[in-house]
Design an enzyme around this catalytic site. Sequence first.
Site, short mmCIF file in Angstrom:
data_model
loop_
_atom_site.label_atom_id
_atom_site.label_comp_id
_atom_site.label_asym_id
_atom_site.label_seq_id
_atom_site.Cartn_x
_atom_site.Cartn_y
_atom_site.Cartn_z
N TYR A 64 -10.31 -3.61 -11.33
CA TYR A 64 -11.33 -2.56 -11.18
C TYR A 64 -12.63 -2.95 -11.89
O TYR A 64 -13.22 -2.15 -12.63
CB TYR A 64 -10.84 -1.22 -11.73
P1 NAP Z 1 -8.51 9.40 -4.28
O1 NAP Z 1 -8.15 9.85 -5.63
O2 NAP Z 1 -7.67 9.80 -3.13
O3 NAP Z 1 -9.99 9.89 -3.93
C1 NAP Z 1 -11.08 9.66 -4.76
C2 NAP Z 1 -12.33 10.05 -4.02
O4 NAP Z 1 -12.28 11.45 -3.72
C3 NAP Z 1 -13.58 9.78 -4.81
O5 NAP Z 1 -14.54 9.18 -3.98
C4 NAP Z 1 -14.02 11.16 -5.25
O6 NAP Z 1 -15.43 11.26 -5.24
C5 NAP Z 1 -13.44 12.09 -4.22
N1 NAP Z 1 -13.02 13.37 -4.80
C6 NAP Z 1 -12.25 13.59 -5.89
N2 NAP Z 1 -12.06 14.91 -6.07
C7 NAP Z 1 -12.75 15.55 -5.09
C8 NAP Z 1 -12.97 16.91 -4.76
N3 NAP Z 1 -12.44 17.91 -5.48
N4 NAP Z 1 -13.74 17.20 -3.67
C9 NAP Z 1 -14.28 16.20 -2.94
N5 NAP Z 1 -14.13 14.89 -3.19
C10 NAP Z 1 -13.36 14.57 -4.27
O7 NAP Z 1 -8.67 7.81 -4.15
P2 NAP Z 1 -8.75 6.54 -5.09
O8 NAP Z 1 -9.81 6.67 -6.12
O9 NAP Z 1 -8.77 5.39 -4.17
O10 NAP Z 1 -7.35 6.54 -5.81
C11 NAP Z 1 -7.15 7.23 -7.03
C12 NAP Z 1 -6.84 6.29 -8.15
O11 NAP Z 1 -5.60 5.63 -7.88
C13 NAP Z 1 -7.87 5.17 -8.33
O12 NAP Z 1 -9.00 5.58 -9.05
C14 NAP Z 1 -7.02 4.16 -9.05
O13 NAP Z 1 -6.94 4.53 -10.42
C15 NAP Z 1 -5.68 4.32 -8.37
N6 NAP Z 1 -5.53 3.38 -7.24
C16 NAP Z 1 -4.67 2.40 -7.36
C17 NAP Z 1 -4.53 1.50 -6.35
C18 NAP Z 1 -3.55 0.43 -6.52
O14 NAP Z 1 -3.29 -0.41 -5.65
N7 NAP Z 1 -2.91 0.39 -7.64
C19 NAP Z 1 -5.24 1.57 -5.17
C20 NAP Z 1 -6.11 2.60 -5.06
C21 NAP Z 1 -6.21 3.48 -6.10
P3 NAP Z 1 -16.23 11.83 -6.54
O15 NAP Z 1 -16.31 10.69 -7.49
O16 NAP Z 1 -17.54 12.21 -5.94
O17 NAP Z 1 -15.45 12.99 -7.05
#
Ligand code: NAP
Length: 261
Positions: A64
């Site tokens: 990240y």
């Molecule tokens: P996610 O949590 O499904 O979605 C995050 C996105 O949703 C961000 O762009 C955020 O934008 C938006 N969001 C959050 N709350 C919201 C709300 N109440 N209303 C509208 N939009 C909202 O996706 P992700 O970040 O890909 O995954 C979450 C976490 O999982 C990552 O940060 C990471 O730590 C982990 N991850 C791990 C892997 C892996 O392979 N290990 C892969 C992907 C992710 P804003 O910033 O504008 O709120």
Amino acid sequence: MIHRAIADTGLTVSPLGLGTVKLGRNEGVKYPQGFSIPDDRQALQLINLAADLGINLIDTAPAYGTSEERLGTLLAGQRERWVICTKVGEEFIRGASHFDFSPEHTRFSVERSLKRLKTDVLDLVLVHSDGNDLDIVQRYGTLEVLNELKQKGLIRATGISSKTVEGAIAALQQSDCAMVTYNLNEQQEGEVIDYAQAHNKGILIKKALASGHLCQTGEDPARQSMEFVFARPGVCSAIIGTINEAHLRSNQQTVQELLGS
Ligand code: NAP
């Protein structure tokens, strides 16, 4: 909020965790909109807000961007408040992902995470899968090394951030926890959650909002997404990535309404 146990590791986590991709990297990501990486003041404000809301789980990874290094500084003086989850196996270098699951790299990566995060122990270290979960579990010895480092006291819990049902289950047979994709659009890894529930293993959810794509339309899509995720017994925590304080507050409010305080 009532915290949930990760298997029998002694770790307990809040049902909402904070994902930190957006604190360290804004290239090669799959979010619906581009964004600027928050500066230190904004990032600290977000982290302090999360702590004030009762969130104790924070997720990072070497892949990240600057996330791990920044957290090392940002969490100074509040290390004990957090369960830190990081990963091994994926590196993001000059705009592209590279993978190395070898024992040598695994040891190097854990040592580097300890230094970057300025801590003596990593709470949770997951294999950051490239999609070949089963192969990694069966051939590379990555989990064996993580378990050895757990025995040495450098890690409290081990597991995989998975992409397949077979790989995640094989990993759970020799570790504590899996981080799975589970949302209204992608439900295949639900089987892993059931396995974990039946075998006292931990489950963290990534992409509960499909990286924000589920939030593009509909009435309160974040709430609908979280309702869906927490309806499945076995989920310990949904790690939602946000750099928006209003989203963080409303996500926590929703979780509280869904699960009670
Ligand atoms: P996610 O949590 O499904 O979605 C995050 C996105 O949703 C961000 O762009 C955020 O934008 C938006 N969001 C959050 N709350 C919201 C709300 N109440 N209303 C509208 N939009 C909202 O996706 P992700 O970040 O890909 O995954 C979450 C976490 O999982 C990552 O940060 C990471 O730590 C982990 N991850 C791990 C892997 C892996 O392979 N290990 C892969 C992907 C992710 P804003 O910033 O504008 O709120």
